[in-house]
Every structure is written in structure tokens, then in C-alpha cells.
Design an enzyme around this catalytic site. Structure first.
Site, PDB file in Angstrom:
ATOM      1  N   CYS A   1     124.732  11.520  26.326  1.00 28.47           N
ATOM      2  CA  CYS A   1     125.854  10.766  26.877  1.00 28.47           C
ATOM      3  C   CYS A   1     126.862  11.715  27.515  1.00 28.47           C
ATOM      4  CB  CYS A   1     126.521   9.941  25.779  1.00 28.47           C
ATOM      5  SG  CYS A   1     127.940   8.976  26.347  1.00 28.47           S
TER       6      CYS A   1
ATOM      7  N   CYS B   1     130.440  10.592  26.979  1.00 28.26           N
ATOM      8  CA  CYS B   1     130.952  10.858  25.631  1.00 28.26           C
ATOM      9  C   CYS B   1     131.292  12.332  25.426  1.00 28.26           C
ATOM     10  CB  CYS B   1     129.920  10.462  24.575  1.00 28.26           C
ATOM     11  SG  CYS B   1     129.241   8.804  24.753  1.00 28.26           S
ATOM     12  N   ASP B   2     130.432  13.221  25.902  1.00 28.35           N
ATOM     13  CA  ASP B   2     130.507  14.624  25.495  1.00 28.35           C
ATOM     14  C   ASP B   2     130.778  15.616  26.619  1.00 28.35           C
ATOM     15  OD1 ASP B   2     129.901  13.832  22.883  1.00 28.35           O
ATOM     16  OD2 ASP B   2     127.746  13.937  23.257  1.00 28.35           O
TER      17      ASP B   2
END
Length: 304
Positions: free
Chosen positions: A131, A134-135
Site C-alpha cells: 500500500c 499507507c506507507d
């Protein structure tokens, strides 16, 4: 805890949330289950620019809007992981709860396919991520590698350039599978580099973190080591359908077989979205599936 409802929807992605909207609006007592936050893969998507009538929008924002609408007519959301669904439409959760439903819609989507190479299991969560949204911020001013040549890989690679100093895309073919518009975005980005005809054969770790990948030329079998701090594989998906594996409604790959009415071989059990056999897996097609399944479930439950 045992309870009875008209309809259980397993999965709160675009397909599940649309089904919840249509079913509850039609008057069915509806509960939507998901082990994670509502939104499905929308939560992992940087931008959505191909949903009709909606300007370019961050995936998480669209997820919030869909969720708010999905429960506006009385559908409830419950966090929980489903272990099994039987032919009597009983839904067994891993926490011991059992929900007796008159109809069930499976909207569980897919999970990311792993590279399955040495070093990967140790790398997941320590530099390997699925992701970018996300990261990505964890890799500010660092070099990262994206594996895959489809839309997801190229779109996430472009997002990662907001943080990373360099993004290398590795594909095993000599051309991308992504749409031309997405390819153009990659070609015009100076931070993105492409390595063709290679696959990952090993993930390297240093001090408990990803430090590089070993790439193998698919033609010559020669290997090179490419240093990197982050690894983002986008090489396909696996359907999340283990809870219905005993019902005989899936194909050899685990995708659920559903007809145009979203019906499976078990009466009263429907399936929608990415977890079913289909050619195009998109937010808009999942939403369409959800609307059809909810309507069919309504007729099944009410007899109207």
C-alpha cells in the site's frame, strides 16, 4: 451471540457498501461485516479518476462518502472476521458469534499476491508494503522498487515519487499492461526508471530492514542486486473466499461463480465485486454488482 437478520453482507468495499445501500433502502434488515475499516481497496488507492460523475478524488475520501451513504437507511456495520458460511445461510464469525440470515452477499474482494521468494516473509512490514498510500511517507528521500506492469503498479509508482528519491519499476515483459494514460504519467516522470525482462528472485535484508532485491533476467538468467529501502509488489490478487470453500461455488482459482443476477449455485447466496469470476475489476463494476445483488436478495427474502 446469535442473531437473525434479513441480509448479511460480508465485505465493506464498494460492492458491499452499494449492496447495503440498496438493500436497506428497500427495507431489508441488513448487517455489513468486515474485518477491516469500510472501504476495501479504496483505502489503498491514491486517486480515483474513472468513477462516472466524480472528479478526481482520493480513494479514502470516496470510501468515507460511500460508507456514510451505505448506512444512511439503517444498515449496520459490524467489525468481525467471518470464518464460515453454510448452505443454510448461517454466518459464523471467528469470535464465536453466529448470524442467521435469510440471504447472504459475499463481497470479500481479494488479497495481494506474494512474490514467494527467499527473504520476503521477513521483509513484509519491514520495507515490503502492498500500500503506497499507507506507507509511502516512510520512504522519504529513499529509493524504492515497484514490481508489476498493470494500472495499480504504475499508479502507485507515480504516487511514491512524492516521497522517494527514485522509483524503479520492474516488469518481466517488454511492455506495460496498464492503460495508455497511466503509462504516459510514468514516462513523463523523471523520478521513475524501468527495468524490463526481470523478476525478483530474492529480497535482501540488513539490520532487519529491506536493503535490496536480487533481480533475475528472464531470458539470460543473469542476476543483479538492486539496492532499495522499500519494495512494493503489485503482481495480482487472490480471492478472499475461504469462508465459502465448502459450498462448491468457486472455480479452481477460488473465484466465486455468479451469474448476471449475482446468484451462486446456492439459493439465497450472492456474490459481487472482485471475488467473482469476471473480466473487469473496478470500483464501478463492483458497485453495479452490489446494486443487482441487493435487488435480487430483496426479491428472495420478501417473495415479491
Amino acid at each position: 451471540m446469535d442473531r437473525q437478520v434479513d441480509l448479511v453482507i460480508i465485505g465493506a468495499g464498494p460492492g458491499g457498501m452499494t449492496a447495503a445501500l440498496y438493500a436497506s433502502r428497500a427495507g431489508l434488515n441488513t448487517v455489513m461485516l468486515d474485518a477491516s475499516a469500510p472501504g476495501g481497496k479504496l483505502l489503498k488507492t491514491y486517486l480515483i479518476d474513472n468513477y462516472p460523475g466524480l472528479p478526481e478524488t482520493p480513494g479514502p475520501d470516496l470510501a468515507v462518502q460511500m460508507y456514510q451513504q451505505s448506512v444512511a437507511f439503517g444498515a449496520s456495520f459490524q467489525a468481525g472476521e467471518v470464518e464460515k458460511v453454510n448452505a443454510d445461510k448461517q454466518v459464523f464469525l471467528k469470535n464465536g458469534d453466529v448470524i442467521d440470515a435469510k440471504a447472504v452477499i459475499i463481497a470479500t474482494g481479494t488479497k495481494e499476491r506474494l512474490l514467494s521468494v527467499p527473504g520476503e516473509q521477513e521483509a513484509i512490514g519491514h520495507g515490503e508494503s502492498f500500500c503506497a498510500v499507507c506507507d509511502g511517507a516512510f520512504f522519504r528521500n529513499k529509493e524504492v522498487v515497484v514490481i508489476g506492469g498493470g494500472n495499480s503498479a504504475l499508479e502507485e509508482a507515480q504516487f511514491l515519487t512524492k516521497f522517494a528519491s527514485k522509483v524503479t519499476i520492474v516488469i518481466r515483459r517488454d511492455e506495460f499492461r496498464a492503460e495508455r494514460k497511466v503509462q504516459q504519467g510514468v514516462e513523463e516522470n523523471d523520478k521513475i526508471h524501468v527495468i524490463k525482462h526481470h523478476i525478483v528472485s530474492e529480497v535482501k535484508m540488513t539490520d532487519g530492514k529491506v536493503s535490496g532485491v536480487v533481480l533475475e533476467n528472464v531470458e539470460t538468467k543473469d542476476k543483479i542486486t538492486l539496492p532499495c529501502a522499500g519494495l512494493f509488489p503489485y503482481i495480482g490478487s487472490i480471492p478472499e473466499t475461504g469462508m465459502v470453500k465448502d459450498l462448491g461455488i468457486t472455480d479452481e482459482q477460488g473465484y466465486i461463480i455468479a451469474n448476471e443476477q449475482m446468484e451462486t449455485a446456492v439459493k439465497g447466496i450472492y456474490a459481487v465485486g472482485d471475488c467473482i469470476q469476471k473480466d473487469l475489476r473496478q470500483v464501478v463494476t463492483a458497485a453495479g454488482d452490489g446494486a443487482v445483488a441487493a435487488q435480487m436478495a430483496f426479491h428472495f427474502v420478501t417473495g415479491i
